[in-house]
Motif scaffolding. Structure first.
Motif, PDB file in Angstrom:
ATOM      1  N   PRO A  32      18.406  21.741  39.434  1.00 54.83           N
ATOM      2  CA  PRO A  32      18.705  20.381  39.010  1.00 54.83           C
ATOM      3  C   PRO A  32      19.492  19.636  40.079  1.00 54.83           C
ATOM      4  CG  PRO A  32      20.114  21.943  37.858  1.00 54.83           C
ATOM      5  CD  PRO A  32      19.129  22.736  38.676  1.00 54.83           C
ATOM      6  N   ALA A  33      19.113  18.396  40.300  1.00 53.26           N
ATOM      7  CA  ALA A  33      19.798  17.562  41.285  1.00 53.26           C
ATOM      8  C   ALA A  33      20.841  16.739  40.538  1.00 53.26           C
ATOM      9  CB  ALA A  33      18.802  16.669  42.007  1.00 53.26           C
ATOM     10  N   THR A  34      21.967  17.335  40.225  1.00 54.96           N
ATOM     11  CA  THR A  34      22.986  16.644  39.459  1.00 54.96           C
ATOM     12  C   THR A  34      24.086  16.128  40.371  1.00 54.96           C
ATOM     13  OG1 THR A  34      24.197  18.687  39.056  1.00 54.96           O
ATOM     14  CG2 THR A  34      22.568  18.028  37.403  1.00 54.96           C
ATOM     15  N   ALA A  35      24.694  15.081  39.913  1.00 50.85           N
ATOM     16  CA  ALA A  35      25.825  14.510  40.630  1.00 50.85           C
ATOM     17  C   ALA A  35      26.780  13.971  39.586  1.00 50.85           C
ATOM     18  CB  ALA A  35      25.351  13.385  41.542  1.00 50.85           C
ATOM     19  N   ALA A  36      28.064  14.166  39.818  1.00 53.49           N
ATOM     20  CA  ALA A  36      29.051  13.589  38.912  1.00 53.49           C
ATOM     21  C   ALA A  36      28.929  12.078  38.987  1.00 53.49           C
ATOM     22  CB  ALA A  36      30.447  14.048  39.308  1.00 53.49           C
ATOM     23  N   GLU A  37      29.132  11.431  37.846  1.00 53.79           N
ATOM     24  CA  GLU A  37      28.967   9.980  37.848  1.00 53.79           C
ATOM     25  C   GLU A  37      29.897   9.296  36.867  1.00 53.79           C
ATOM     26  OE1 GLU A  37      24.847   9.172  36.865  1.00 53.79           O
ATOM     27  OE2 GLU A  37      25.315   9.008  34.752  1.00 53.79           O
ATOM     28  N   ILE A  38      30.057   8.021  37.126  1.00 56.21           N
ATOM     29  CA  ILE A  38      30.799   7.123  36.256  1.00 56.21           C
ATOM     30  C   ILE A  38      29.843   6.034  35.815  1.00 56.21           C
ATOM     31  CG2 ILE A  38      32.500   5.263  36.271  1.00 56.21           C
ATOM     32  CD1 ILE A  38      34.323   6.983  37.907  1.00 56.21           C
ATOM     33  N   GLU A  39      29.795   5.807  34.514  1.00 53.22           N
ATOM     34  CA  GLU A  39      29.068   4.667  33.967  1.00 53.22           C
ATOM     35  C   GLU A  39      30.115   3.724  33.399  1.00 53.22           C
ATOM     36  OE1 GLU A  39      26.300   6.199  31.108  1.00 53.22           O
ATOM     37  OE2 GLU A  39      24.979   7.001  32.660  1.00 53.22           O
ATOM     38  N   PHE A  82      27.971   4.626  39.086  1.00 53.66           N
ATOM     39  CA  PHE A  82      28.408   5.111  40.392  1.00 53.66           C
ATOM     40  C   PHE A  82      28.328   6.628  40.386  1.00 53.66           C
ATOM     41  CE2 PHE A  82      30.838   1.362  39.157  1.00 53.66           C
ATOM     42  CZ  PHE A  82      30.529   0.482  40.178  1.00 53.66           C
ATOM     43  N   THR A  83      27.748   7.210  41.427  1.00 52.38           N
ATOM     44  CA  THR A  83      27.699   8.667  41.528  1.00 52.38           C
ATOM     45  C   THR A  83      28.593   9.130  42.672  1.00 52.38           C
ATOM     46  OG1 THR A  83      25.884   8.848  43.118  1.00 52.38           O
ATOM     47  CG2 THR A  83      25.275   8.614  40.784  1.00 52.38           C
ATOM     48  N   ASP A  84      28.866  10.429  42.680  1.00 53.38           N
ATOM     49  CA  ASP A  84      29.701  10.964  43.757  1.00 53.38           C
ATOM     50  C   ASP A  84      28.963  11.022  45.088  1.00 53.38           C
ATOM     51  OD1 ASP A  84      28.002  13.068  43.226  1.00 53.38           O
ATOM     52  OD2 ASP A  84      29.574  14.510  42.800  1.00 53.38           O
ATOM     53  N   LYS A  85      27.724  10.583  45.114  1.00 56.34           N
ATOM     54  CA  LYS A  85      26.963  10.490  46.361  1.00 56.34           C
ATOM     55  C   LYS A  85      27.126   9.110  47.002  1.00 56.34           C
ATOM     56  CE  LYS A  85      25.155  14.522  45.509  1.00 56.34           C
ATOM     57  NZ  LYS A  85      26.208  15.516  45.476  1.00 56.34           N
ATOM     58  N   GLN A  86      27.672   8.158  46.259  1.00 54.75           N
ATOM     59  CA  GLN A  86      27.865   6.800  46.760  1.00 54.75           C
ATOM     60  C   GLN A  86      29.286   6.645  47.316  1.00 54.75           C
ATOM     61  OE1 GLN A  86      26.829   5.148  42.857  1.00 54.75           O
ATOM     62  NE2 GLN A  86      25.308   3.881  43.917  1.00 54.75           N
ATOM     63  N   PRO A  87      29.488   5.676  48.199  1.00 53.34           N
ATOM     64  CA  PRO A  87      30.813   5.493  48.797  1.00 53.34           C
ATOM     65  C   PRO A  87      31.925   5.241  47.776  1.00 53.34           C
ATOM     66  CG  PRO A  87      29.178   4.178  49.960  1.00 53.34           C
ATOM     67  CD  PRO A  87      28.495   4.768  48.770  1.00 53.34           C
ATOM     68  N   PRO A 109      37.231  15.483  39.088  1.00 53.69           N
ATOM     69  CA  PRO A 109      35.899  15.381  38.500  1.00 53.69           C
ATOM     70  C   PRO A 109      35.938  15.804  37.036  1.00 53.69           C
ATOM     71  CG  PRO A 109      36.031  17.381  39.800  1.00 53.69           C
ATOM     72  CD  PRO A 109      37.350  16.661  39.962  1.00 53.69           C
ATOM     73  N   PRO A 110      35.016  15.284  36.250  1.00 54.25           N
ATOM     74  CA  PRO A 110      35.014  15.628  34.829  1.00 54.25           C
ATOM     75  C   PRO A 110      34.497  17.052  34.607  1.00 54.25           C
ATOM     76  CG  PRO A 110      33.152  14.222  35.337  1.00 54.25           C
ATOM     77  CD  PRO A 110      33.973  14.323  36.593  1.00 54.25           C
ATOM     78  N   ALA A 111      35.143  17.783  33.717  1.00 53.65           N
ATOM     79  CA  ALA A 111      34.682  19.125  33.363  1.00 53.65           C
ATOM     80  C   ALA A 111      33.542  19.036  32.358  1.00 53.65           C
ATOM     81  CB  ALA A 111      35.833  19.939  32.777  1.00 53.65           C
ATOM     82  N   SER A 112      33.553  17.975  31.563  1.00 53.68           N
ATOM     83  CA  SER A 112      32.494  17.743  30.583  1.00 53.68           C
ATOM     84  C   SER A 112      32.321  16.231  30.447  1.00 53.68           C
ATOM     85  CB  SER A 112      32.856  18.367  29.234  1.00 53.68           C
ATOM     86  OG  SER A 112      34.037  17.771  28.735  1.00 53.68           O
ATOM     87  N   SER A 113      31.240  15.836  29.815  1.00 53.32           N
ATOM     88  CA  SER A 113      31.001  14.406  29.607  1.00 53.32           C
ATOM     89  C   SER A 113      32.053  13.841  28.663  1.00 53.32           C
ATOM     90  CB  SER A 113      29.606  14.178  29.013  1.00 53.32           C
ATOM     91  OG  SER A 113      28.624  14.537  29.946  1.00 53.32           O
ATOM     92  N   THR A 116      33.795   0.076  28.520  1.00 54.26           N
ATOM     93  CA  THR A 116      33.496   1.481  28.245  1.00 54.26           C
ATOM     94  C   THR A 116      33.357   2.227  29.553  1.00 54.26           C
ATOM     95  OG1 THR A 116      32.298   0.825  26.256  1.00 54.26           O
ATOM     96  CG2 THR A 116      31.898   3.041  27.064  1.00 54.26           C
ATOM     97  N   LEU A 117      34.016   3.372  29.625  1.00 49.19           N
ATOM     98  CA  LEU A 117      33.933   4.234  30.791  1.00 49.19           C
ATOM     99  C   LEU A 117      33.384   5.586  30.343  1.00 49.19           C
ATOM    100  CD1 LEU A 117      34.645   5.016  33.768  1.00 49.19           C
ATOM    101  CD2 LEU A 117      36.869   5.742  32.876  1.00 49.19           C
ATOM    102  N   SER A 118      32.282   6.010  30.934  1.00 48.24           N
ATOM    103  CA  SER A 118      31.723   7.340  30.686  1.00 48.24           C
ATOM    104  C   SER A 118      31.780   8.103  31.993  1.00 48.24           C
ATOM    105  CB  SER A 118      30.276   7.252  30.210  1.00 48.24           C
ATOM    106  OG  SER A 118      30.199   6.571  28.984  1.00 48.24           O
ATOM    107  N   VAL A 119      32.346   9.312  31.960  1.00 47.78           N
ATOM    108  CA  VAL A 119      32.366  10.174  33.133  1.00 47.78           C
ATOM    109  C   VAL A 119      31.544  11.402  32.804  1.00 47.78           C
ATOM    110  CG1 VAL A 119      34.513   9.334  34.145  1.00 47.78           C
ATOM    111  CG2 VAL A 119      34.599  11.127  32.447  1.00 47.78           C
TER     112      VAL A 119
END
Length: 177
Positions: A22-29, A115-120, A153-157, A172-175
């Motif tokens: 899986p191509a996962t990345a931590a992210e913020i919505e 925003f993902t952890d792959k972005q600046p 980084p978030p341990a869980s959603s 609303t902030l989702s991590v």
């Protein structure tokens, strides 16, 4: 058959591993609601969203919405200091526009940003406790700011909500890991 062709077997195993992982990345919505106001003279609000540490040090600007076109009152950057808290921690030293951060003011409604952890915006963000701050200021209107603490980084959603009283609606902030 693969025993007879070890290089082919190794190549196939590598391709399978790369394509099935899986191509996962931590992210913020982030969702920012700008409420519809029933006022005689309405101007879209300037909005800034940023991340800071517990001791109020700027970590990253996520977005800044302002009037980007010239008017008879001048260019929109003239009013950026009205975002007082953002201006103190970042704005006065920022040379706007900033690619990927600044943009035009938004109409009433909900606006989603990811925003993902792959972005600046989040790349190399050290683990720790942070606060997301969203500030809005409107000409012939008021100012408002909401704060949402979170861990990176978030341990869980996780999902966090805050609500403004006038200039901002629901934020609303989702991590996600």
């Amino acid at each position: 058959m693969l025993k007879r062709f070890p290089i082919l077997a190794a190549s196939l195993a590598m391709v399978f591993a790369l394509t099935s992982a899986p191509a996962t990345a931590a992210e913020i919505e982030l969702s920012i609601e700008i409420p519809r106001l029933n006022v005689s003279e309405y101007h879209r609000p300037y909005v800034a969203a940023w991340i800071q540490t517990a001791d109020r040090k700027l970590v990253r600007n996520l977005t800044v919405w302002y009037q980007m076109r010239d008017t008879d009152e001048g260019h929109g950057t003239k009013w950026l200091p009205d975002l007082r808290q953002w201006w103190r921690v970042s704005g006065r030293s920022l040379d706007v526009p900033v690619d990927g951060v600044t943009g035009a003011t938004q109409p009433a409604g909900k606006h989603a940003l990811t925003f993902t952890d792959k972005q600046p915006h989040l790349a190399d963000l050290p683990p720790g406790k942070y606060t997301l701050i969203v500030e809005a200021a409107r000409e012939v209107g008021g100012r408002e700011m909401v704060k949402i603490p979170f861990t990176w980084p978030p341990a869980s959603s996780q999902k966090f909500d805050a609500k403004g009283e006038k200039e901002l609606g629901e934020v609303t902030l989702s991590v996600k890991p």
